[in-house]
Write an enzyme that holds these catalytic residues in place. Structure first.
Site, PDB file in Angstrom:
ATOM      1  N   CYS A 117     -22.915   7.517  20.707  1.00  0.00           N
ATOM      2  CA  CYS A 117     -21.530   7.663  20.759  1.00  0.00           C
ATOM      3  C   CYS A 117     -21.349   9.427  20.633  1.00  0.00           C
ATOM      4  CB  CYS A 117     -20.500   7.066  19.774  1.00  0.00           C
ATOM      5  SG  CYS A 117     -20.898   7.402  18.177  1.00  0.00           S
TER       6      CYS A 117
ATOM      7  N   THR B  18     -14.665   1.393  10.994  1.00  0.00           N
ATOM      8  CA  THR B  18     -14.447   1.790  12.429  1.00  0.00           C
ATOM      9  C   THR B  18     -15.270   0.830  13.508  1.00  0.00           C
ATOM     10  OG1 THR B  18     -16.009   3.474  12.218  1.00  0.00           O
ATOM     11  CG2 THR B  18     -13.874   4.370  11.896  1.00  0.00           C
TER      12      THR B  18
ATOM     13  N   SER C 207     -27.956  -0.573  11.070  1.00  0.00           N
ATOM     14  CA  SER C 207     -26.843  -0.130  11.797  1.00  0.00           C
ATOM     15  C   SER C 207     -25.649  -1.237  12.128  1.00  0.00           C
ATOM     16  CB  SER C 207     -27.042   0.591  13.188  1.00  0.00           C
ATOM     17  OG  SER C 207     -26.075   0.556  14.084  1.00  0.00           O
TER      18      SER C 207
ATOM     19  N   GLU D 196     -19.988   4.535   5.299  1.00  0.00           N
ATOM     20  CA  GLU D 196     -18.307   4.982   5.834  1.00  0.00           C
ATOM     21  C   GLU D 196     -17.400   4.305   4.677  1.00  0.00           C
ATOM     22  OE1 GLU D 196     -17.277   3.696   9.668  1.00  0.00           O
ATOM     23  OE2 GLU D 196     -15.432   3.355   9.045  1.00  0.00           O
TER      24      GLU D 196
ATOM     25  N   SER E 189     -26.095   4.313  17.791  1.00  0.00           N
ATOM     26  CA  SER E 189     -26.948   5.650  17.228  1.00  0.00           C
ATOM     27  C   SER E 189     -28.167   5.409  17.911  1.00  0.00           C
ATOM     28  CB  SER E 189     -27.033   5.670  15.685  1.00  0.00           C
ATOM     29  OG  SER E 189     -27.122   4.214  15.285  1.00  0.00           O
TER      30      SER E 189
ATOM     31  N   ASN F 107     -22.894  -1.040  13.687  1.00  0.00           N
ATOM     32  CA  ASN F 107     -22.207  -1.455  15.134  1.00  0.00           C
ATOM     33  C   ASN F 107     -23.323  -2.231  15.879  1.00  0.00           C
ATOM     34  OD1 ASN F 107     -23.297   0.582  17.057  1.00  0.00           O
ATOM     35  ND2 ASN F 107     -23.130   1.691  15.285  1.00  0.00           N
TER      36      ASN F 107
ATOM     37  N   CYS G  76     -12.909   1.998  16.244  1.00  0.00           N
ATOM     38  CA  CYS G  76     -13.466   3.099  16.840  1.00  0.00           C
ATOM     39  C   CYS G  76     -13.457   2.455  18.575  1.00  0.00           C
ATOM     40  CB  CYS G  76     -14.973   3.531  16.624  1.00  0.00           C
ATOM     41  SG  CYS G  76     -15.678   4.560  17.709  1.00  0.00           S
TER      42      CYS G  76
ATOM     43  N   CYS H 178     -17.969  12.295  11.404  1.00  0.00           N
ATOM     44  CA  CYS H 178     -17.007  11.733  12.684  1.00  0.00           C
ATOM     45  C   CYS H 178     -15.786  12.072  12.528  1.00  0.00           C
ATOM     46  CB  CYS H 178     -17.622  10.391  12.902  1.00  0.00           C
ATOM     47  SG  CYS H 178     -16.600   9.948  14.765  1.00  0.00           S
TER      48      CYS H 178
ATOM     49  N   HIS I 142     -27.759   5.933  11.637  1.00  0.00           N
ATOM     50  CA  HIS I 142     -28.730   4.741  11.461  1.00  0.00           C
ATOM     51  C   HIS I 142     -29.834   4.512  12.423  1.00  0.00           C
ATOM     52  CE1 HIS I 142     -25.868   2.943   8.168  1.00  0.00           C
ATOM     53  NE2 HIS I 142     -26.896   3.483   7.382  1.00  0.00           N
TER      54      HIS I 142
HETATM   55  S1  SF4 Z   1     -19.348   4.940  16.299  1.00  0.00           S
HETATM   56 FE1  SF4 Z   1     -18.705   5.876  14.340  1.00  0.00          FE
HETATM   57  S2  SF4 Z   1     -19.725   7.989  14.636  1.00  0.00           S
HETATM   58 FE2  SF4 Z   1     -19.477   7.005  16.920  1.00  0.00          FE
HETATM   59  S3  SF4 Z   1     -17.521   7.751  17.281  1.00  0.00           S
HETATM   60 FE3  SF4 Z   1     -17.208   5.678  16.444  1.00  0.00          FE
HETATM   61  S4  SF4 Z   1     -16.552   6.159  14.550  1.00  0.00           S
HETATM   62 FE4  SF4 Z   1     -17.637   7.852  15.312  1.00  0.00          FE
END
Ligand code: SF4
Length: 416
Positions: A148, A299, A356, A263, A400, A358, A328, A233, A178
């Site tokens: 991202c 996020t 990680s 975070e 990531s 996400n 996010c 970020c 991560h």
């Molecule tokens: S995943 Fe995390 S680091 Fe990437 S844009 Fe979204 S908030 Fe920002």
């Protein structure tokens, strides 16, 4: 003999007075509806569903998205405290009972009924449906995947800082992102890493990673005279700012997230006494009654999960609940693409760091669709048994994960 009750004829001013009253009330209601975006007299189920839709479909980037406010009031609580006729009282009691009785349904909804997005694909099974060989293996890659902009910025800043200060002169407080492969590469290039701020020499620069840090950490670095390179970020920064604002406006801040995630640990530092609500948190214990709640989320969480928790909160008698959408959109897009792909393939590979958040969420959503899913870091962890009997494989990756890891995995899978 007929008798009829006739109202006294209205005078002109009385009639216009009541018309004005109705128009004022309608204007107020539509202004409120515009601001809130939902009918405030609806049930928490309805409000939760609308919240999910909002969270998953805010157009544009979150940098420009404004605050989304949502107030739920129990009509029974707001009614004037005058003695009411029995039938009316009964109706009010029923309205309250509805609020209470939806709670088990809400919990069931968490990620399922609310989350139509992840509805199980028809006829899906955990096993593969293709032939018992991988000869005709077809590989599909999710349309939105991998790095991202927040992660790209953090890596770029780390590389620039090492160039400017020299190898060994910049130390990151925890892994920059991560992803083990990227972190190891940056270490080889001269970026140091520690979990203890006091271990950094004042002659070295401190790198704050994309997950951000609490104001205390920045203050501690300032006191020690460290040069700070801030790679937080922008979306995490926004969440930090929102938490600070909510507290200043008098809300008790609630963050939906993993209390151990860096975070979350950073964001909650921007207001005192923030309540963090995780998947298994018992709301009864964790969230004592407060008049006004201000809610934000980690996020990287999915709209389904956040909406489920919000729906559970709305089942409790808070007078005012303000929700600010801190999800996010980069993550939401990857989730949409992964869910779409998981519906079309026999097996999904979700690539990315095992820690990680996400990436874990992507794997969870794919499994929820009913697709056999493996969360791996790289091709090294692949086992041919994973594709035995499958004919179509899907690949996605967390925010990531570098594109090189995805390409290598796809190439090797196709070459089987
Ligand atoms: S995943 Fe995390 S680091 Fe990437 S844009 Fe979204 S908030 Fe920002």
């Amino acid at each position: 003999m007929h008798s009829s009750i006739q109202s006294p004829p209205r005078t002109r001013s009385r009639r216009f007075g009541s018309i004005r009253k109705v128009m004022r009330a309608r204007g107020k209601r539509s202004r409120m509806a515009r601001r809130v975006g939902v009918d405030i007299t609806k049930s928490p189920t309805h409000v939760g569903r609308i919240t999910r839709m909002r969270a998953g479909s805010v157009p544009g980037t979150f940098r420009t998205a404004g605050m989304m406010s949502l107030f739920y009031r129990d009509p029974a609580r707001d009614a004037p405290r005058t003695a009411s006729p029995p039938r009316e009282r009964e109706a009010r009691l029923r309205a309250s009972a509805v609020v209470v009785s939806v709670e088990p349904a809400m919990m069931e909804c968490d990620g399922k009924r609310i989350g139509d997005r992840v509805a199980t694909r028809p006829g899906s099974t955990q096993g593969g449906q293709g032939p018992d060989s991988t000869e005709d293996m077809q590989v599909k890659i999710a349309s939105s995947r991998g790095f991202c902009f927040g992660v790209e910025d953090a890596i770029e800043l780390a590389e620039e800082a090492v160039k400017t200060h020299g190898p060994g002169r910049v130390v990151a407080l925890g892994p920059v992102i991560h992803n083990r492969q990227v972190v190891e590469r940056l270490e080889r290039e001269g970026l140091g890493q520690t979990g203890d701020l006091d271990a950094i020499d004042p002659s070295q620069a401190l790198l704050i990673r994309s997950h951000g840090a609490s104001p205390e950490t920045f203050e501690q670095a300032r006191r020690r005279g460290l040069d700070v390179v801030d790679a937080t970020c922008v979306l995490v920064k926004r969440a930090q700012e929102v938490v600070r604002q909510l507290h200043e406006e008098g809300y008790h801040v609630v963050m939906i997230g993993d209390p151990e995630h860096p975070e979350v640990r950073g964001v909650i530092g921007y207001a005192p006494d923030v309540t963090v609500i995780d998947r298994d948190t018992d709301l009864e214990e964790a969230l004592p009654y407060r008049e006004r709640l201000g809610i934000v989320a980690q996020t990287t969480h999915s709209p389904e999960h956040v909406a489920g928790v919000i729906a559970r909160i709305l089942c409790r008698p808070y007078r005012e609940v303000k929700i600010v959408n801190t999800l996010c959109l980069e993550v939401t897009r990857r989730q949409e693409a992964a869910i779409q792909l998981a519906r079309e393939v026999d097996v999904m590979f979700v690539l990315g760091g095992l820690h990680s958040a996400n990436t874990q969420e992507l794997a969870r959503l794919c499994r929820e669709v009913g697709c056999e899913t493996y969360h791996l870091e790289t091709w090294e962890q692949f086992d041919p048994v994973m594709v035995k009997g499958k004919s179509v494989a899907g690949i996605t990756a967390g925010a990531s994960t570098p594109e090189s890891v995805i390409t290598e995995f796809a190439r090797n899978l196709e070459a089987l």
